[in-house]
Design an enzyme around this catalytic site. Structure first.
Site, PDB file in Angstrom:
ATOM      1  N   LYS A   4      24.793  41.979  48.548  1.00 27.33           N
ATOM      2  CA  LYS A   4      25.919  41.253  48.755  1.00 27.33           C
ATOM      3  C   LYS A   4      25.500  39.768  48.619  1.00 27.33           C
ATOM      4  O   LYS A   4      26.316  38.921  48.406  1.00 27.33           O
ATOM      5  CB  LYS A   4      26.805  41.702  49.781  1.00 27.33           C
ATOM      6  N   LYS A  55      34.572  48.176  44.153  1.00 25.63           N
ATOM      7  CA  LYS A  55      35.862  47.680  43.677  1.00 25.63           C
ATOM      8  C   LYS A  55      35.901  46.368  43.645  1.00 25.63           C
ATOM      9  O   LYS A  55      36.729  45.484  43.263  1.00 25.63           O
ATOM     10  CB  LYS A  55      37.136  48.140  44.745  1.00 25.63           C
ATOM     11  N   LYS A 109      26.170  51.106  41.558  1.00 25.76           N
ATOM     12  CA  LYS A 109      27.254  51.938  41.883  1.00 25.76           C
ATOM     13  C   LYS A 109      28.386  51.453  41.654  1.00 25.76           C
ATOM     14  O   LYS A 109      28.691  49.988  41.555  1.00 25.76           O
ATOM     15  CB  LYS A 109      27.144  52.101  43.586  1.00 25.76           C
TER      16      LYS A 109
END
Ligand code: ATP
Ligand code: LTN
Length: 327
Positions: free
Chosen positions: A111, A195, A192
């Site tokens: 991230k 959202k 993966k």
């Protein structure tokens, strides 16, 4: 009775991986155990966000959790920031976790890489997650495969705290499903599904209409031969579809491949299974979305019940770690 705890971030519209990897288990575990489920809005602050969007995603995610089958009469459902014990306990966890342990977390690497602004909160995020879990004397944490490392760290923190300061926390274990634990992006099967990623064609949203679901699955990346079998390394796209089909129909990916010869048949069967699976959830969601007042009432009650458990654990932890108490 076994205590179950898990959380989901209000960071965008719920996608199929969330449902197959985690929420399906959340629903089934409500009846066998004392289940506590949380919309982890404090975790959503770790990356840049829009305040109005966060507020509305928090409400709509709570409604989605009820639509998938969480029942506030059979579980505790609440919003993380409504129970202030989480933020306070996170500090105790930050002071128990080692810097090197946090640095090894792969979600932080994923991230933070390539982002202009990386918050300190993104780095200490797993300590807040440990607080979430440990505050509820949790035995089991139903999550997708990507969270395995965070649950391992939570266990290590609990064991270290207990050995330094005396028995305080229950050591939890991760519960990860055998199918659907890691649903991949349909366009990039090496990543993966998530959202918050901007991959509209690769992500199936729970609220996608049937024709959008069919289109996305039919365009999913496969490979150039036309053989259907499960092997993540050599056939990542096909294996992903088999995992989705298996998780949607209660089978292993290998069982799901039985009788399917060609890619076209695999895609048709997968699309049909996903549309069927999501239909009742979509109907229920639209009913609930019409009554936000009722949702507000339910989550206020959920926070009250959660606070009762969390405050008892936190006062034990405060006392054991040596914080002075005037009474
Ligand atoms: P974000 O993109 O903001 O990181 P996310 O879609 O990864 O969000 P989370 O809120 O982080 O979702 O996770 C909620 C639960 O869904 C977790 O238990 C996580 O392991 C699970 N989960 C998320 N993505 C997948 C996936 N692709 N396959 C299986 N499980 C998943
Ligand atoms: N880190 C998790 C979300 C999360 C969570 C939790 C999951 C926050 N607190 C406690 C299980 C238990 C994620 O990114 N999916």
């Amino acid at each position: 009775m076994t205590r179950v705890f898990s959380g989901i971030k209000p960071s965008g519209a719920v996608q199929l991986g969330n449902y197959l990897g985690a929420l399906q288990n959340w629903v089934s575990m409500q009846d066998e155990s004392e289940a506590v489920y949380c919309v982890v809005d404090l975790h959503a602050l770790t990356v840049p966000h829009d305040p109005d969007e966060l507020r509305s995603s928090t409400l709509s995610l709570t409604q989605m959790l009820m639509a998938v089958g969480l029942d506030p009469d059979r579980c505790i459902l609440f919003v993380q920031s409504h129970v202030q014990e989480h933020a306070e306990c996170a500090w105790l966890m930050e002071c128990t976790a080692a810097f090197g342990e946090l640095r090894r977390m792969t979600q932080f690497k994923d991230k933070s890489t390539g982002n202009e602004f990386v918050s300190a909160g993104l780095f200490t995020y797993p300590a807040l997650q440990a607080a979430d879990i440990l505050l509820y004397d949790t035995n089991q944490v139903p999550v997708g495969e990507d969270q395995r490392q965070h649950i391992e760290l939570t266990r290590d923190i609990a064991i270290r705290f207990n050995s330094r300061f005396g028995d305080t926390f229950t050591v939890p274990e991760a519960i990860i499903p055998s199918s659907g634990a890691r649903v991949m992006d349909l366009q990039h099967p090496e990543k993966k599904m998530s959202k918050s990623e901007d991959s509209p064609q690769g992500t199936i949203l729970i609220l996608d209409p049937p024709d959008a679901i069919e289109k996305k699955i039919k365009r999913a990346v496969t490979d150039s031969d036309d053989e259907v079998f499960f092997d993540i390394d050599t056939k990542p796209g096909v294996s992903n579809l088999l995992s989705i089909l298996g998780a949607a129909t209660g089978k292993t990916p290998q069982e799901a491949s039985d009788g399917i010869e060609r890619y076209g048949d695999l895609k048709n069967a997968t699309a049909e299974a996903v549309v069927e699976l999501l239909k009742p959830i979509q109907e229920k969601y639209h009913d609930l979305a019409d009554d936000p007042g009722e949702t507000n009432r339910l989550i206020a009650k959920g926070a009250e019940k959660a606070r009762e458990i969390a405050s008892a654990t936190l006062s034990r932890a405060r006392n054991n770690i040596g914080l002075f108490s005037h009474n």
